[in-house]
Scaffold this motif. Structure first.
Motif, short mmCIF file in Angstrom:
data_model
loop_
_atom_site.label_atom_id
_atom_site.label_comp_id
_atom_site.label_asym_id
_atom_site.label_seq_id
_atom_site.Cartn_x
_atom_site.Cartn_y
_atom_site.Cartn_z
N ASP A 40 0.83 -1.21 0.00
CA ASP A 40 0.00 0.00 0.00
C ASP A 40 0.86 1.26 0.00
O ASP A 40 0.54 2.25 -0.67
CB ASP A 40 -0.92 0.01 1.22
CG ASP A 40 -2.16 -0.85 1.02
OD1 ASP A 40 -2.51 -1.10 -0.15
OD2 ASP A 40 -2.76 -1.28 2.01
N LEU A 41 1.97 1.22 0.75
CA LEU A 41 2.85 2.39 0.80
C LEU A 41 3.56 2.60 -0.54
O LEU A 41 3.76 3.74 -0.97
CB LEU A 41 3.88 2.21 1.92
CG LEU A 41 3.30 2.05 3.33
CD1 LEU A 41 4.41 1.91 4.35
CD2 LEU A 41 2.39 3.21 3.68
N LEU A 42 3.92 1.51 -1.20
CA LEU A 42 4.52 1.63 -2.53
C LEU A 42 3.51 2.20 -3.52
O LEU A 42 3.87 3.03 -4.37
CB LEU A 42 5.01 0.26 -3.00
CG LEU A 42 6.25 -0.30 -2.30
CD1 LEU A 42 6.55 -1.70 -2.80
CD2 LEU A 42 7.46 0.62 -2.54
N ASN A 43 2.26 1.78 -3.41
CA ASN A 43 1.22 2.35 -4.27
C ASN A 43 1.05 3.84 -4.02
O ASN A 43 0.86 4.62 -4.96
CB ASN A 43 -0.11 1.62 -4.02
CG ASN A 43 -0.12 0.21 -4.57
OD1 ASN A 43 0.62 -0.10 -5.50
ND2 ASN A 43 -0.95 -0.65 -4.00
N LEU A 44 1.14 4.24 -2.75
CA LEU A 44 1.03 5.66 -2.43
C LEU A 44 2.16 6.45 -3.06
O LEU A 44 1.93 7.51 -3.65
CB LEU A 44 1.02 5.84 -0.91
CG LEU A 44 0.98 7.28 -0.41
CD1 LEU A 44 -0.34 7.94 -0.79
CD2 LEU A 44 1.19 7.34 1.10
N CYS A 45 3.40 5.94 -2.93
CA CYS A 45 4.55 6.63 -3.52
C CYS A 45 4.41 6.72 -5.03
O CYS A 45 4.67 7.77 -5.63
CB CYS A 45 5.84 5.91 -3.16
SG CYS A 45 6.32 6.06 -1.42
N PHE A 46 3.98 5.63 -5.65
CA PHE A 46 3.82 5.62 -7.11
C PHE A 46 2.75 6.61 -7.56
O PHE A 46 2.97 7.43 -8.47
CB PHE A 46 3.46 4.21 -7.58
CG PHE A 46 3.08 4.14 -9.03
CD1 PHE A 46 4.05 4.19 -10.03
CD2 PHE A 46 1.74 4.02 -9.41
CE1 PHE A 46 3.70 4.14 -11.37
CE2 PHE A 46 1.39 3.96 -10.74
CZ PHE A 46 2.35 4.02 -11.72
N LEU A 47 1.57 6.57 -6.93
CA LEU A 47 0.48 7.44 -7.33
C LEU A 47 0.81 8.91 -7.07
O LEU A 47 0.49 9.78 -7.89
CB LEU A 47 -0.81 7.04 -6.60
CG LEU A 47 -1.42 5.70 -6.99
CD1 LEU A 47 -2.58 5.34 -6.07
CD2 LEU A 47 -1.90 5.73 -8.44
N GLY A 265 -5.24 11.31 -10.00
CA GLY A 265 -5.64 12.14 -8.86
C GLY A 265 -6.71 11.48 -8.01
O GLY A 265 -6.65 11.52 -6.77
N VAL A 266 -7.69 10.85 -8.65
CA VAL A 266 -8.74 10.15 -7.91
C VAL A 266 -8.16 8.95 -7.16
O VAL A 266 -8.44 8.74 -5.97
CB VAL A 266 -9.85 9.69 -8.87
CG1 VAL A 266 -10.89 8.87 -8.12
CG2 VAL A 266 -10.50 10.88 -9.53
N LEU A 267 -7.34 8.16 -7.84
CA LEU A 267 -6.75 6.99 -7.20
C LEU A 267 -5.87 7.38 -6.02
O LEU A 267 -5.83 6.69 -5.00
CB LEU A 267 -5.94 6.19 -8.22
CG LEU A 267 -6.75 5.53 -9.35
CD1 LEU A 267 -5.80 4.85 -10.34
CD2 LEU A 267 -7.75 4.53 -8.80
N LEU A 268 -5.16 8.51 -6.15
CA LEU A 268 -4.31 8.97 -5.05
C LEU A 268 -5.16 9.36 -3.84
O LEU A 268 -4.83 9.00 -2.70
CB LEU A 268 -3.47 10.17 -5.51
CG LEU A 268 -2.60 10.83 -4.43
CD1 LEU A 268 -1.58 9.84 -3.90
CD2 LEU A 268 -1.92 12.07 -5.00
N ASN A 269 -6.26 10.07 -4.06
CA ASN A 269 -7.12 10.45 -2.94
C ASN A 269 -7.74 9.23 -2.27
O ASN A 269 -7.84 9.17 -1.04
CB ASN A 269 -8.23 11.39 -3.44
CG ASN A 269 -7.75 12.80 -3.64
OD1 ASN A 269 -7.00 13.34 -2.84
ND2 ASN A 269 -8.16 13.43 -4.72
#
Length: 345
Positions: A40-47, A265-269
């Motif tokens: 999940d943290l890697l996804n956050l960094c990527f997004l 932007g939506v996926l990041l939020n």
């Protein structure tokens, strides 16, 4: 199954009994849980990184300097995406007649959200990503002031905390003074952006005990409200008329950039909401790590000039921010243990 296996309990093909399998599962569960959190943290960094890069590309490289249209598109994509999730049953229905009072209480936050994304676009269009993210770390000071106002705590109650926040302000000023691409209007909109984020945090904390609203629903309300705000503002501010003469209007890269900006932007939020609601202890650190990754990777991608003094001030800003986040989490854990002491063995 022979008599010996029946006597010792039924075994699986692996040679383990159900009790042994249960013990092994409980042992490995923290490992898989940590691996899931790391993913999940890697996804956050990527997004976060991709969203910053796409926005910077459209705003600075293509020079699409019409934030009302650009952000209106992003909020429209967000509202449509969340509505699809509602239709598929992943999110509860948003509109409810009984939520009128809730909407009235959330109105200041809706307005501030629209202003924050507008001001953020105006700032990012004229400021480098490392400088923009470093100055935005000043939101930590706004958050601390809001907490002091809400909980009626005094400055002398935590001198180390105030000292580190004062150091953060000094590093922000250092970033401003040493920026080789200093842009007055860009930094003005950064200040507006920070003020809006601080005010949003304040209103959220004030209404937290009154409003029990799912954050995904609140995000949907923010998007819908922003659409109705940006639509007339695009005409009143002249963005709609000026955008007709945009020189890259017929490039496919422009449309791909706008689409990706809205989707990411939506996926990041949504990823922010997911991690925040999971109550992950390292959530704040993860968000800041994502900022550091985006800052470092943006230098070779966008090729903007950087001086040694500017790099040192940005580095000092990031180090100070990491210390503040870690110190605040430690103080919160310590205070929680004092207020809710655990049982003695």
């Amino acid at each position: 199954m022979n008599i010996r296996q029946a006597r010792h309990g039924r075994r699986f093909r692996s040679g383990l009994t159900p009790d042994q399998c249960s013990t092994l599962t409980m042992t490995l569960f923290p490992f898989f849980q940590n691996a899931y959190n790391h993913l999940d943290l890697l996804n956050l960094c990527f997004l976060f990184t991709v969203t910053c890069f796409v926005n910077k590309y459209v705003l600075s490289v293509l020079r699409f300097m019409y934030p009302t249209i650009f952000q209106g598109w992003q909020t429209l994509v967000g509202a449509v995406f969340i509505q699809i999730q509602i239709m598929q049953g992943y999110i509860d229905p948003v509109f409810d007649v009984n939520n009128r009072q809730t909407l009235i209480l959330c109105l200041p936050e809706l307005v501030l959200f629209a202003i924050s994304i507008y001001s953020g676009s105006k700032a990012l269009a004229n400021i480098t990503i490392p400088a923009f993210l470093a100055v935005c770390n000043g939101c930590l000071l706004m958050k601390r002031i809001s907490n002091c106002f809400l909980h009626r705590t005094f400055m002398l109650s935590d001198p180390i905390g105030w000292l580190t926040h004062g150091t953060l302000v000094i590093t922000v000023l250092g970033v401003l003074k040493t920026d080789p691409m200093y842009h007055y209007d860009g930094y003005f909109w950064v200040y507006v952006h920070i003020a809006c984020l601080g005010a949003i945090f304040l209103f959220t904390e004030i209404n937290k005990d009154i409003i029990r609203l799912n954050k995904t629903k609140l995000l949907f309300y923010n998007y819908v409200f922003s659409i109705f705000v940006f639509a007339p503002c695009s005409y009143l501010l002249g963005d709609a008329a000026a955008a007709v003469n945009f020189k890259h209007f017929y490039l496919y890269r422009f449309y791909v950039g706008c689409i990706l900006s809205g989707v990411f932007g939506v996926l990041l939020n949504l990823q922010h909401i997911k991690l925040e609601e999971s109550k992950l202890s390292t959530y704040d650190e993860s968000v800041h790590i994502a900022k550091i990754v985006a800052s470092v990777m943006s230098v070779p991608v966008f090729h903007f000039p950087m001086t040694k003094e500017h790099i040192l001030w940005i580095l000092a800003n990031q180090i100070t921010t990491v210390f503040i986040i870690s110190y605040s989490r430690h103080k919160y854990t310590e205070q929680k243990q004092i207020n809710f002491p655990g049982e003695m063995d």
